[in-house]
Design a protein around this motif. Structure first.
Motif, PDB file in Angstrom:
ATOM      1  N   UNK A   1     -41.020  52.716 -19.881  1.00  0.00           N
ATOM      2  CA  UNK A   1     -39.827  52.436 -19.073  1.00  0.00           C
ATOM      3  C   UNK A   1     -40.262  51.878 -17.729  1.00  0.00           C
ATOM      4  N   UNK A   2     -40.501  50.584 -17.665  1.00  0.00           N
ATOM      5  CA  UNK A   2     -40.972  49.948 -16.434  1.00  0.00           C
ATOM      6  C   UNK A   2     -39.884  49.113 -15.763  1.00  0.00           C
ATOM      7  N   UNK A   3     -38.648  49.214 -16.270  1.00  0.00           N
ATOM      8  CA  UNK A   3     -37.545  48.422 -15.739  1.00  0.00           C
ATOM      9  C   UNK A   3     -36.703  49.274 -14.772  1.00  0.00           C
ATOM     10  N   UNK A   4     -35.668  48.684 -14.224  1.00  0.00           N
ATOM     11  CA  UNK A   4     -34.735  49.421 -13.378  1.00  0.00           C
ATOM     12  C   UNK A   4     -35.240  49.588 -11.950  1.00  0.00           C
ATOM     13  N   UNK A   5     -34.631  50.527 -11.246  1.00  0.00           N
ATOM     14  CA  UNK A   5     -34.933  50.754  -9.840  1.00  0.00           C
ATOM     15  C   UNK A   5     -36.371  51.242  -9.655  1.00  0.00           C
TER      16      UNK A   5
ATOM     17  N   UNK B   1     -27.501  60.031 -10.431  1.00  0.00           N
ATOM     18  CA  UNK B   1     -28.918  59.945 -10.823  1.00  0.00           C
ATOM     19  C   UNK B   1     -29.144  59.969 -12.332  1.00  0.00           C
ATOM     20  N   UNK B   2     -28.098  59.848 -13.129  1.00  0.00           N
ATOM     21  CA  UNK B   2     -28.245  59.848 -14.585  1.00  0.00           C
ATOM     22  C   UNK B   2     -28.379  58.419 -15.109  1.00  0.00           C
ATOM     23  N   UNK B   3     -28.875  58.298 -16.326  1.00  0.00           N
ATOM     24  CA  UNK B   3     -28.884  57.019 -17.048  1.00  0.00           C
ATOM     25  C   UNK B   3     -27.670  57.046 -17.970  1.00  0.00           C
ATOM     26  N   UNK B   4     -26.757  56.118 -17.753  1.00  0.00           N
ATOM     27  CA  UNK B   4     -25.435  56.193 -18.387  1.00  0.00           C
ATOM     28  C   UNK B   4     -25.154  54.924 -19.178  1.00  0.00           C
TER      29      UNK B   4
ATOM     30  N   UNK C   1     -13.991  45.523 -14.793  1.00  0.00           N
ATOM     31  CA  UNK C   1     -15.396  45.895 -14.742  1.00  0.00           C
ATOM     32  C   UNK C   1     -15.868  46.274 -13.332  1.00  0.00           C
ATOM     33  N   UNK C   2     -15.476  45.558 -12.265  1.00  0.00           N
ATOM     34  CA  UNK C   2     -15.915  45.963 -10.918  1.00  0.00           C
ATOM     35  C   UNK C   2     -15.515  47.402 -10.575  1.00  0.00           C
ATOM     36  N   UNK C   3     -14.336  47.836 -11.001  1.00  0.00           N
ATOM     37  CA  UNK C   3     -13.902  49.207 -10.724  1.00  0.00           C
ATOM     38  C   UNK C   3     -14.790  50.210 -11.463  1.00  0.00           C
ATOM     39  N   UNK C   4     -15.162  49.896 -12.716  1.00  0.00           N
ATOM     40  CA  UNK C   4     -16.027  50.782 -13.493  1.00  0.00           C
ATOM     41  C   UNK C   4     -17.391  50.900 -12.827  1.00  0.00           C
ATOM     42  N   UNK C   5     -17.933  49.778 -12.390  1.00  0.00           N
ATOM     43  CA  UNK C   5     -19.250  49.794 -11.760  1.00  0.00           C
ATOM     44  C   UNK C   5     -19.218  50.501 -10.403  1.00  0.00           C
ATOM     45  N   UNK C   6     -18.099  50.425  -9.717  1.00  0.00           N
ATOM     46  CA  UNK C   6     -17.986  51.164  -8.463  1.00  0.00           C
ATOM     47  C   UNK C   6     -18.013  52.668  -8.722  1.00  0.00           C
TER      48      UNK C   6
ATOM     49  N   UNK D   1     -26.813  52.076 -15.135  1.00  0.00           N
ATOM     50  CA  UNK D   1     -25.542  52.056 -15.858  1.00  0.00           C
ATOM     51  C   UNK D   1     -25.520  50.856 -16.787  1.00  0.00           C
ATOM     52  N   UNK D   2     -25.216  51.111 -18.059  1.00  0.00           N
ATOM     53  CA  UNK D   2     -25.151  50.063 -19.070  1.00  0.00           C
ATOM     54  C   UNK D   2     -23.724  50.007 -19.611  1.00  0.00           C
ATOM     55  N   UNK D   3     -23.061  48.878 -19.411  1.00  0.00           N
ATOM     56  CA  UNK D   3     -21.713  48.685 -19.939  1.00  0.00           C
ATOM     57  C   UNK D   3     -21.798  47.788 -21.166  1.00  0.00           C
ATOM     58  N   UNK D   4     -21.312  48.295 -22.285  1.00  0.00           N
ATOM     59  CA  UNK D   4     -21.331  47.542 -23.542  1.00  0.00           C
ATOM     60  C   UNK D   4     -19.893  47.240 -23.929  1.00  0.00           C
TER      61      UNK D   4
END
Length: 419
Positions: free
Chosen positions: A14-18, A317-320, A336-341, A349-352
């Motif tokens: 897991x080398x991706x993300x923040x 702090x979770x992976x969602x 989508x902007x409201x969900x990401x907020x 956060x992964x939105x599918x």
């Protein structure tokens, strides 16, 4: 004999993300290293007699130097503490090419004190284990190509190759059990799949086909403990039986297929005559939250969608992952902007989005399928499945189909029956 058993570290998967600004490493990578630190700290503090790592230190056999450094720091702590440590080579640590070095080669080459690498099947006596009153049968991952080369087998029948390999390993284990000292405990450790094991969601990271060991091999009553690696789901394959047959699982969640799985390492008090006891030590890893909602009406977007995610304190702090299924024609209602907020405090956060189209194409009442040309039919097919394609791709595919059909009509494609 107190043995600490763990497996499937995959510290660089897991080398991706923040990223952490101090170390420069991905925060998810630090999650794996934190779990590894917990295991090393426990081994040193509780003064275990032996550590068995049952394979897969990395995601592949060519880890970058940064991850070799991080793994090496932890291994050197064990070496300096004087704890005998057996490192099994797993499928992710091994090159399929014959003669290539595996990912744990430096510990074998440099003969690091107290670190023992098992890169081929072997029997380790008490003398091989620094005088510990214990015997170990070690079965690291065996590359199919290497076995085929050694046995001069053809790769045409993969099932036959694995059958031969299973027979060979069974014969080896039987031979070693016959020669073992019956007064000392015997441990079998293997990086392999075992018949009857339950797979988790790690199939996405497993390489190649599997050798499957028979259940009878690991349940042989002459064994006192079986330390397995390769399958990421923690389980005892001999629950209530004569001796534990343990997959401790991976040390941290790899993907959403493992979202609901707890993560462990094991402390085994190994004794003869069926007296072995196992303590599961839970690892507090990163929380994975997997959510799904199906929306069927515009009202659902304002009522069911907000309720699909837990509160912000749980998300922090979770992976969602949030999977949303809805009718294609209502896509404009998805904010989508409201969900990401709302999920801004998540580590990831992964939105599918799964828009659903009507898959049944209805022709006008005065039009029959037989009246349509092949190109017309293909064009209507693209309309049905176009959500899976970009508009530009559909146009190119339709143009290519037109060229193929035109060339057939002009006789440019030879009749395959003609000589």
């Amino acid at each position: 004999m107190r043995i600490l058993h763990f497996a499937d570290a995959h510290i660089d998967i897991a080398t991706h993300g923040r990223h952490d600004p101090v170390t420069g490493l991905a925060i998810r990578t630090l999650d794996f290293l934190k779990a590894l630190d917990t295991i090393v700290d426990t081994a040193i503090q509780e003064k275990v007699d032996l550590i068995i790592f049952a394979g897969d230190a990395y995601k592949d056999r060519t880890p970058v130097p940064t991850f070799q450094r991080e793994w090496g720091k932890r291994m050197m702590r064990l070496s300096e503490a004087g704890i005998p440590t057996l490192l099994l080579v797993g499928n992710h640590d091994l090159s399929p090419a014959s003669g290539r070095a595996h990912a744990l080669q430096e510990y074998e080459t440099l003969a690091v004190p107290h670190l023992h690498v098992a890169s081929k099947p072997q029997f380790l006596s008490s003398a091989d284990l620094e005088g510990l009153p214990l015997q170990v049968i070690a079965l690291p991952w065996i590359a199919r190509s290497n076995f085929m080369a050694s046995q001069e087998l053809s790769g045409a029948d993969v099932a036959r190759v694995y059958e031969r390999l299973e027979d060979r390993l069974t014969q080896l284990v039987s031979m070693w059990l016959e020669k073992a000292d019956p007064s000392l405990p015997i441990v079998l450790t293997a990086h392999a799949s075992v018949q009857g094991a339950m797979y988790g969601g790690e199939r996405s990271v497993m390489l190649g086909n599997d050798l499957v060991l028979p259940g009878s091999l690991v349940r042989d009553p002459r064994l006192d403990y079986v330390a397995l690696g390769h399958i990421h789901k923690a389980q005892n394959l001999n629950e209530g039986g004569h001796h534990p047959v343990i997959y401790p699982g991976s040390i941290e969640r790899v993907d959403f297929g493992e979202a609901a799985d707890d993560k462990f390492f094991v402390i085994a008090d190994v004794q003869k005559e069926g007296q072995t006891r196992v303590a599961w030590r839970k690892l507090e890893g990163r929380r994975f939250i997997d959510c799904f909602v199906r929306l069927t009406s515009g009202k659902d977007f304002s009522e069911k969608l907000p309720a699909a995610l837990p509160g912000e304190e749980v998300l922090k702090d979770a992976v969602v992952r949030l999977v949303i299924e809805y009718p294609y024609e209502l896509e404009s209602l998805l904010d989508e902007p409201h969900i990401r907020q709302k999920t801004s405090e998540c580590l990831e956060f992964h939105l599918v989005r799964r828009p659903q189209r009507e898959t049944r194409l209805r022709l006008p009442g005065d039009q029959a399928v037989s009246s349509l040309s092949p190109l017309d039919l293909l064009e209507k097919y693209w309309y049905v499945v176009r959500s899976e394609w970009e508009d530009g791709e559909v146009a190119r595919l339709q143009e290519l189909a037109s060229e193929v059909m035109r060339s057939v009509g002009e006789g440019e494609i030879a009749d395959p029956s003609a000589e």
